[in-house]
Design a protein around this motif. Structure first.
Motif, mmCIF file in Angstrom:
data_model
loop_
_atom_site.group_PDB
_atom_site.id
_atom_site.type_symbol
_atom_site.label_atom_id
_atom_site.label_comp_id
_atom_site.label_asym_id
_atom_site.label_seq_id
_atom_site.Cartn_x
_atom_site.Cartn_y
_atom_site.Cartn_z
ATOM 1 N N SER A 225 51.743 -40.613 -49.044
ATOM 2 C CA SER A 225 50.899 -40.911 -50.208
ATOM 3 C C SER A 225 50.876 -39.735 -51.175
ATOM 4 N N GLY A 226 50.901 -38.520 -50.639
ATOM 5 C CA GLY A 226 50.920 -37.344 -51.495
ATOM 6 C C GLY A 226 52.161 -37.309 -52.362
ATOM 7 N N GLN A 227 53.302 -37.669 -51.769
ATOM 8 C CA GLN A 227 54.559 -37.672 -52.520
ATOM 9 C C GLN A 227 54.546 -38.762 -53.597
ATOM 10 N N ALA A 228 54.092 -39.960 -53.234
ATOM 11 C CA ALA A 228 54.098 -41.080 -54.178
ATOM 12 C C ALA A 228 53.144 -40.845 -55.347
ATOM 13 N N LYS A 229 51.932 -40.401 -55.040
ATOM 14 C CA LYS A 229 50.937 -40.200 -56.101
ATOM 15 C C LYS A 229 51.284 -38.998 -56.973
ATOM 16 N N MET A 230 51.870 -37.967 -56.389
ATOM 17 C CA MET A 230 52.267 -36.808 -57.179
ATOM 18 C C MET A 230 53.417 -37.175 -58.113
ATOM 19 N N ALA A 231 54.322 -38.018 -57.645
ATOM 20 C CA ALA A 231 55.422 -38.461 -58.498
ATOM 21 C C ALA A 231 54.884 -39.208 -59.715
ATOM 22 N N GLN A 232 53.832 -40.000 -59.499
ATOM 23 C CA GLN A 232 53.208 -40.718 -60.611
ATOM 24 C C GLN A 232 52.568 -39.755 -61.601
ATOM 25 N N LEU A 233 51.895 -38.745 -61.082
ATOM 26 C CA LEU A 233 51.271 -37.746 -61.957
ATOM 27 C C LEU A 233 52.323 -37.019 -62.794
ATOM 28 N N LEU A 234 53.403 -36.634 -62.158
ATOM 29 C CA LEU A 234 54.451 -35.885 -62.853
ATOM 30 C C LEU A 234 55.114 -36.730 -63.936
ATOM 31 N N GLN A 235 55.276 -38.010 -63.649
ATOM 32 C CA GLN A 235 55.890 -38.898 -64.630
ATOM 33 C C GLN A 235 54.959 -39.129 -65.826
ATOM 34 N N ALA A 236 53.658 -39.257 -65.533
ATOM 35 C CA ALA A 236 52.690 -39.541 -66.597
ATOM 36 C C ALA A 236 52.333 -38.305 -67.412
ATOM 37 N N GLN A 237 52.479 -37.127 -66.798
ATOM 38 C CA GLN A 237 52.087 -35.885 -67.464
ATOM 39 C C GLN A 237 53.286 -34.938 -67.541
ATOM 40 N N PRO A 238 54.028 -34.992 -68.631
ATOM 41 C CA PRO A 238 55.221 -34.135 -68.752
ATOM 42 C C PRO A 238 54.902 -32.656 -68.844
#
Length: 348
Positions: A225-238
């Motif tokens: 879950s940490g990997q999936a949610k962090m990937a979302q954060l990184l994509q949404a926040q350049p």
């Protein structure tokens, strides 16, 4: 990871006391001038010298997380330190009915003291009350029962303080940066502990007008879950300047996502104090620069308190005859400057 309702009010009440000042004194051999044992009261204080034999029953949840596994290890190792302590430890279960049955077995065995980290504090309150009414003092570890009648002493972490100290650390690191952006990778949102950590974090950020939290995602304390949610954060926040991650286990996955995205343009603060996080902090080759402790050493301290209760002893360094009713541990920030000191406490 810990599931504890708020104890913040107790930090400022007469019942609570800083663990830093007290728990080391539980095993201190030092005495005050003019007193036979310890403290100005003359009350004997627990120390490392063998005393009355004490049987301690220990019941915790299933060790399905690095922090919970460290809790069990800390309790076992602390009990082994004392020749006058026998530890009866249950298998551990996240099923409340099964854990209640395990605790009732310890009550029927007439152990001298119980240390209980409940899978669910509310659901296990009645068995805590049963033990207390049977004359068995209970040390309630971290996840708190619904009533103080169910325990003699509570000891646990400070989730609000965890978030506050994380926010303060980030605030100081970014103090000179205008319009700094911060993101948060939280734990399970329906847990009170997660809400407390976020509240503390938000309150700290308010002290730094140049900081703004621009995004938050909730994971569930697992690597995946940490990997999936962090990937979302990184994509949404350049672009952002700092990240606080509530839990070092899910932080393993978060760091994978950071590596896969090729990002190194922010600082990261973790949570709880895993060994892998501390090793990464010491190496200082990535974004992880600090972690905020939720120390599993509280289980060792709970054994100290249970031993003192079983031997009818108090705490050295305090004038009171009895051990405190409540002890809240401090959430220290570990970074490169002090990581060597805390490395032995890191959990796997």
């Amino acid at each position: 990871m810990s599931h504890i309702p708020s104890r913040r009010g107790l930090l400022f009440g007469t019942a609570a006391v800083s663990a830093t000042a007290v728990l080391a004194a539980c095993t201190s051999n030092e005495t005050s001038d003019g007193d036979e044992d310890a403290g100005t009261s003359g009350q004997p204080a627990a120390d490392d010298q063998p005393g009355k034999q004490v049987t301690i029953g220990f019941a915790g949840p299933q060790a399905d997380h690095g922090w919970l596994n460290a809790i069990n290890d800390q309790a076992k190792k602390r009990a082994q330190k004392y020749s006058d302590v026998s530890l009866e430890i249950t298998e551990g279960s996240n099923d409340t009915a099964q854990q209640i049955g395990q605790i009732e077995t310890l009550i029927n065995k007439k152990v001298d003291v119980l240390v209980i980290l409940p899978a669910d504090g509310k659901a296990l309150t009645q068995v805590g009350l049963k033990a207390m009414r049977a004359g068995i003092p209970v040390v309630n570890l971290d996840r708190i029962f619904n009533t103080p009648q169910a325990y003699r002493c509570w000891i646990g972490g400070d989730n609000y303080g965890m978030g506050f100290n994380a926010g303060q650390y980030i605030g100081e690191k970014l103090k000179g940066k205008a319009n700094a952006k911060v993101v948060e990778l939280a734990g399970i949102d329906n847990l009170e502990l997660t809400r407390q950590r976020t509240q503390g974090f938000d309150d700290a950020l308010k002290n730094y007008p140049n900081l703004r939290k621009v995004a938050r995602q909730a994971a569930d304390f697992t690597v995946e879950s940490g990997q999936a949610k962090m990937a979302q954060l990184l994509q949404a926040q350049p672009q952002f300047d700092a990240l606080w991650n509530h839990d070092d286990d899910q932080g393993v996955g978060a760091l994978r996502a950071v590596s896969q995205a090729g990002r190194d343009d922010f600082l990261m603060v973790g949570g709880a104090g895993s060994l892998s996080a501390m090793q990464a902090i010491k190496q200082d080759k990535g974004v992880l620069k600090a972690t905020v402790l939720y120390p599993p050493t509280m289980a060792a301290s709970a054994i100290d308190l249970a031993r003192a209760l079983g031997q009818d002893k108090g705490v050295g360094g305090l004038a009171e005859f009895e051990i405190p009713a409540s002890i809240t541990l401090y959430s220290a920030v570990v970074d490169k400057a002090n990581v060597d000191q805390y490395m032995p406490t890191g959990f796997r």
